[in-house]
Design a protein around this motif. Structure first.
Motif, PDB file in Angstrom:
ATOM      1  N   ILE A  43      -3.048  13.586  -2.481  1.00 42.01           N
ATOM      2  CA  ILE A  43      -4.166  13.021  -3.260  1.00 42.01           C
ATOM      3  C   ILE A  43      -5.331  12.565  -2.380  1.00 42.01           C
ATOM      4  N   ASN A  44      -5.062  11.736  -1.373  1.00 46.12           N
ATOM      5  CA  ASN A  44      -6.147  11.041  -0.692  1.00 46.12           C
ATOM      6  C   ASN A  44      -6.687  11.677   0.589  1.00 46.12           C
ATOM      7  N   HIS A  45      -6.041  12.750   1.049  1.00 46.62           N
ATOM      8  CA  HIS A  45      -6.593  13.416   2.245  1.00 46.62           C
ATOM      9  C   HIS A  45      -6.446  14.920   2.031  1.00 46.62           C
ATOM     10  N   LEU A  67      -4.902   2.342  -9.603  1.00 48.00           N
ATOM     11  CA  LEU A  67      -5.182   1.054 -10.245  1.00 48.00           C
ATOM     12  C   LEU A  67      -4.292   0.027  -9.558  1.00 48.00           C
ATOM     13  N   ALA A  68      -4.928  -0.934  -8.889  1.00 51.38           N
ATOM     14  CA  ALA A  68      -4.175  -1.980  -8.195  1.00 51.38           C
ATOM     15  C   ALA A  68      -4.496  -3.313  -8.872  1.00 51.38           C
ATOM     16  N   ASN A  69      -5.385  -4.088  -8.263  1.00 48.81           N
ATOM     17  CA  ASN A  69      -5.790  -5.357  -8.883  1.00 48.81           C
ATOM     18  C   ASN A  69      -6.801  -5.150 -10.010  1.00 48.81           C
ATOM     19  N   GLY A  70      -7.395  -3.991 -10.017  1.00 45.48           N
ATOM     20  CA  GLY A  70      -8.334  -3.667 -11.091  1.00 45.48           C
ATOM     21  C   GLY A  70      -9.759  -4.100 -10.818  1.00 45.48           C
ATOM     22  N   ASN A  71     -10.050  -4.443  -9.586  1.00 48.70           N
ATOM     23  CA  ASN A  71     -11.421  -4.890  -9.295  1.00 48.70           C
ATOM     24  C   ASN A  71     -12.446  -3.776  -9.426  1.00 48.70           C
ATOM     25  N   ALA A  72     -12.096  -2.594  -8.979  1.00 48.61           N
ATOM     26  CA  ALA A  72     -13.005  -1.459  -9.143  1.00 48.61           C
ATOM     27  C   ALA A  72     -13.225  -1.192 -10.633  1.00 48.61           C
ATOM     28  N   ALA A  73     -12.134  -1.274 -11.403  1.00 49.84           N
ATOM     29  CA  ALA A  73     -12.221  -1.055 -12.851  1.00 49.84           C
ATOM     30  C   ALA A  73     -13.096  -2.110 -13.529  1.00 49.84           C
ATOM     31  N   PHE A 131      -9.396  -5.774  -2.231  1.00 48.35           N
ATOM     32  CA  PHE A 131      -8.288  -6.498  -1.609  1.00 48.35           C
ATOM     33  C   PHE A 131      -7.765  -5.752  -0.389  1.00 48.35           C
ATOM     34  N   THR A 132      -7.712  -4.430  -0.495  1.00 49.57           N
ATOM     35  CA  THR A 132      -7.162  -3.657   0.611  1.00 49.57           C
ATOM     36  C   THR A 132      -8.061  -3.754   1.846  1.00 49.57           C
ATOM     37  N   LYS A 133      -9.377  -3.865   1.627  1.00 48.73           N
ATOM     38  CA  LYS A 133     -10.295  -3.919   2.772  1.00 48.73           C
ATOM     39  C   LYS A 133     -10.814  -5.325   3.033  1.00 48.73           C
ATOM     40  N   ASN A 134     -10.514  -6.243   2.112  1.00 51.30           N
ATOM     41  CA  ASN A 134     -10.959  -7.639   2.217  1.00 51.30           C
ATOM     42  C   ASN A 134     -12.472  -7.752   2.400  1.00 51.30           C
ATOM     43  N   GLU A 148      -0.635   3.739 -11.021  1.00 50.83           N
ATOM     44  CA  GLU A 148      -0.853   2.307 -11.263  1.00 50.83           C
ATOM     45  C   GLU A 148       0.198   1.517 -10.499  1.00 50.83           C
ATOM     46  N   LYS A 149      -0.240   0.512  -9.745  1.00 43.85           N
ATOM     47  CA  LYS A 149       0.707  -0.381  -9.081  1.00 43.85           C
ATOM     48  C   LYS A 149       0.850  -1.618  -9.980  1.00 43.85           C
ATOM     49  N   ALA A 150       1.915  -1.615 -10.786  1.00 46.34           N
ATOM     50  CA  ALA A 150       2.071  -2.629 -11.832  1.00 46.34           C
ATOM     51  C   ALA A 150       2.183  -4.036 -11.252  1.00 46.34           C
ATOM     52  N   GLU A 157     -16.805   7.230  -6.175  1.00 43.62           N
ATOM     53  CA  GLU A 157     -16.520   7.994  -4.968  1.00 43.62           C
ATOM     54  C   GLU A 157     -15.552   7.198  -4.083  1.00 43.62           C
ATOM     55  N   ALA A 158     -14.716   7.830  -3.278  1.00 47.30           N
ATOM     56  CA  ALA A 158     -14.602   9.264  -3.084  1.00 47.30           C
ATOM     57  C   ALA A 158     -13.360   9.835  -3.794  1.00 47.30           C
ATOM     58  N   SER A 159     -12.246   9.112  -3.752  1.00 45.11           N
ATOM     59  CA  SER A 159     -10.988   9.724  -4.187  1.00 45.11           C
ATOM     60  C   SER A 159     -10.877   9.964  -5.686  1.00 45.11           C
ATOM     61  N   GLY A 160     -11.736   9.335  -6.459  1.00 43.54           N
ATOM     62  CA  GLY A 160     -11.685   9.563  -7.908  1.00 43.54           C
ATOM     63  C   GLY A 160     -12.324  10.878  -8.319  1.00 43.54           C
ATOM     64  N   ILE A 180       0.848  -1.205   0.000  1.00 41.50           N
ATOM     65  CA  ILE A 180       0.000   0.000   0.000  1.00 41.50           C
ATOM     66  C   ILE A 180       0.878   1.248   0.000  1.00 41.50           C
ATOM     67  N   LEU A 181       0.550   2.168  -0.885  1.00 39.36           N
ATOM     68  CA  LEU A 181       1.249   3.450  -0.936  1.00 39.36           C
ATOM     69  C   LEU A 181       0.310   4.537  -0.446  1.00 39.36           C
ATOM     70  N   LYS A 182       0.694   5.207   0.609  1.00 43.99           N
ATOM     71  CA  LYS A 182      -0.118   6.314   1.132  1.00 43.99           C
ATOM     72  C   LYS A 182       0.325   7.607   0.475  1.00 43.99           C
ATOM     73  N   LYS A 230     -21.697   5.366  -6.962  1.00 48.13           N
ATOM     74  CA  LYS A 230     -21.813   5.389  -5.505  1.00 48.13           C
ATOM     75  C   LYS A 230     -21.549   4.017  -4.927  1.00 48.13           C
ATOM     76  N   LYS A 231     -21.001   4.033  -3.727  1.00 47.05           N
ATOM     77  CA  LYS A 231     -20.635   2.769  -3.090  1.00 47.05           C
ATOM     78  C   LYS A 231     -21.711   2.240  -2.168  1.00 47.05           C
ATOM     79  N   LYS A 232     -22.723   3.023  -1.905  1.00 48.37           N
ATOM     80  CA  LYS A 232     -23.817   2.537  -1.063  1.00 48.37           C
ATOM     81  C   LYS A 232     -25.054   2.378  -1.924  1.00 48.37           C
TER      82      LYS A 232
HETATM   83  P1  G4P Z   1      -8.484  -2.509  -7.136  1.00 47.70           P
HETATM   84  O1  G4P Z   1      -9.809  -1.840  -7.206  1.00 47.70           O
HETATM   85  O2  G4P Z   1      -7.516  -1.938  -8.126  1.00 47.70           O
HETATM   86  O3  G4P Z   1      -8.573  -3.991  -7.243  1.00 47.70           O
HETATM   87  O4  G4P Z   1      -7.859  -2.277  -5.724  1.00 47.70           O
HETATM   88  P2  G4P Z   1      -8.387  -2.491  -4.286  1.00 47.70           P
HETATM   89  O5  G4P Z   1      -9.666  -3.236  -4.310  1.00 47.70           O
HETATM   90  O6  G4P Z   1      -7.264  -3.017  -3.502  1.00 47.70           O
HETATM   91  O7  G4P Z   1      -8.649  -0.981  -3.948  1.00 47.70           O
HETATM   92  C1  G4P Z   1      -9.563  -0.580  -3.027  1.00 47.70           C
HETATM   93  C2  G4P Z   1      -9.373   0.878  -2.713  1.00 47.70           C
HETATM   94  O8  G4P Z   1      -8.034   1.150  -2.324  1.00 47.70           O
HETATM   95  C3  G4P Z   1      -9.644   1.850  -3.816  1.00 47.70           C
HETATM   96  O9  G4P Z   1     -10.079   3.033  -3.237  1.00 47.70           O
HETATM   97  C4  G4P Z   1      -8.272   2.042  -4.434  1.00 47.70           C
HETATM   98  O10 G4P Z   1      -8.213   3.250  -5.146  1.00 47.70           O
HETATM   99  C5  G4P Z   1      -7.441   2.076  -3.222  1.00 47.70           C
HETATM  100  N1  G4P Z   1      -6.064   1.654  -3.343  1.00 47.70           N
HETATM  101  C6  G4P Z   1      -5.557   0.509  -3.854  1.00 47.70           C
HETATM  102  N2  G4P Z   1      -4.241   0.449  -3.674  1.00 47.70           N
HETATM  103  C7  G4P Z   1      -3.910   1.590  -3.029  1.00 47.70           C
HETATM  104  C8  G4P Z   1      -2.673   2.106  -2.549  1.00 47.70           C
HETATM  105  O11 G4P Z   1      -1.593   1.510  -2.658  1.00 47.70           O
HETATM  106  N3  G4P Z   1      -2.730   3.303  -1.933  1.00 47.70           N
HETATM  107  C9  G4P Z   1      -3.890   4.007  -1.764  1.00 47.70           C
HETATM  108  N4  G4P Z   1      -3.818   5.186  -1.149  1.00 47.70           N
HETATM  109  N5  G4P Z   1      -5.068   3.545  -2.196  1.00 47.70           N
HETATM  110  C10 G4P Z   1      -5.058   2.347  -2.822  1.00 47.70           C
HETATM  111  P3  G4P Z   1     -11.361   3.052  -2.307  1.00 47.70           P
HETATM  112  O12 G4P Z   1     -11.202   2.232  -1.089  1.00 47.70           O
HETATM  113  O13 G4P Z   1     -12.474   2.649  -3.183  1.00 47.70           O
HETATM  114  O14 G4P Z   1     -11.524   4.368  -1.659  1.00 47.70           O
HETATM  115  P4  G4P Z   1     -11.639   5.880  -2.021  1.00 47.70           P
HETATM  116  O15 G4P Z   1     -10.405   6.444  -1.455  1.00 47.70           O
HETATM  117  O16 G4P Z   1     -11.691   6.041  -3.496  1.00 47.70           O
HETATM  118  O17 G4P Z   1     -12.861   6.328  -1.348  1.00 47.70           O
END
Ligand code: G4P
Ligand code: NA
Ligand code: NA
Length: 192
Positions: free
Chosen positions: A29-31, A129-135, A101-104, A157-159, A61-64, A22-24, A83-85
């Protein structure tokens, strides 16, 4: 690319690594957000997607929302955020499930049919863009709506998580402004 050198320098300067790749980037960007850098990134997206026919920007939403509205402002196009809800009334809504994946956990992503319609040519913009599940969820919503996906743009993008490989293999025009090759040992390695 050279144009996004300032983003890469900012990632190296202010980005912080965490366990699990995870990269903060909460400092710009995120806060807290840097609108000047955000504008430069939007200008770069406009340049990279100039050949595409687009009538709408889509994000989640939200960070995009911040990068998406900058791109929409520059192109003078409407910006829709999924929307996520699930809303209390689901009539007229398109919905899909996304695994994080990040929140399981799995969450719903929804958009009203009024704002995503057949004939729309959609540019999706997001922060990571991580695993691309949101995409993949977005691809499903666009498919359900009958709209067309013109491209997908990401700030970072996290390659090593390969979502980008998947999207490009689907023939999607993907543009990422900074590509992280590795966060091994909590060391940030950027592509180029
Ligand atoms: P994926 O969609 O690419 O598969 O990734 P994942 O499920 O792991 O991502 C879930 C959330 O975490 C997404 O935002 C994504 O943008 C964010 N994310 C993924 N990897 C990183 C990372 O290394 N650093 C940061 N800062 N964010 C990451 P989200 O939870 O939907 O939240 P929001 O911030 O858009 O509200
Ligand atoms: Na995000
Ligand atoms: Na995020």
């Amino acid at each position: 690319e050279k144009d996004m050198q300032q983003l890469k320098e900012r990632i190296l300067r202010d980005g912080k690594c965490f366990e699990g790749g995870i990269l903060k980037v909460d400092n710009f960007i995120n806060h807290q957000m840097d609108p000047i850098l955000m504008k430069s990134m939007a200008v770069e997206f406009v340049r990279r997607f100039a050949s595409r026919d687009i009538n709408k920007i889509l994000t989640i939403e939200a960070s995009g929302i911040a990068p998406a509205i900058m791109v929409g402002y520059l192109l003078e196009l409407p910006v829709v955020f999924a929307k996520k809800k699930k809303p209390s009334t689901m009539e007229n809504m398109l919905a899909t499930k996304v695994f994080s994946f990040t929140k399981n956990n799995t969450y719903d992503v929804c958009v009203c049919k009024d704002y995503l319609q057949p004939g729309d040519k959609v540019l999706f913009i997001d922060d990571f863009l991580a695993n691309g599940n949101a995409a993949k969820g977005v691809m499903d919503l666009v498919r359900q709506s009958g709209a067309e996906l013109a491209g997908m743009g990401f700030l970072i993008e996290k390659a090593f998580q390969h979502g980008g490989d998947y999207l490009r293999a689907q023939g999607i025009h993907v543009e990422s402004l900074a590509v992280i090759e590795s966060l091994d040992g909590c060391r940030i390695t950027l592509k180029d």
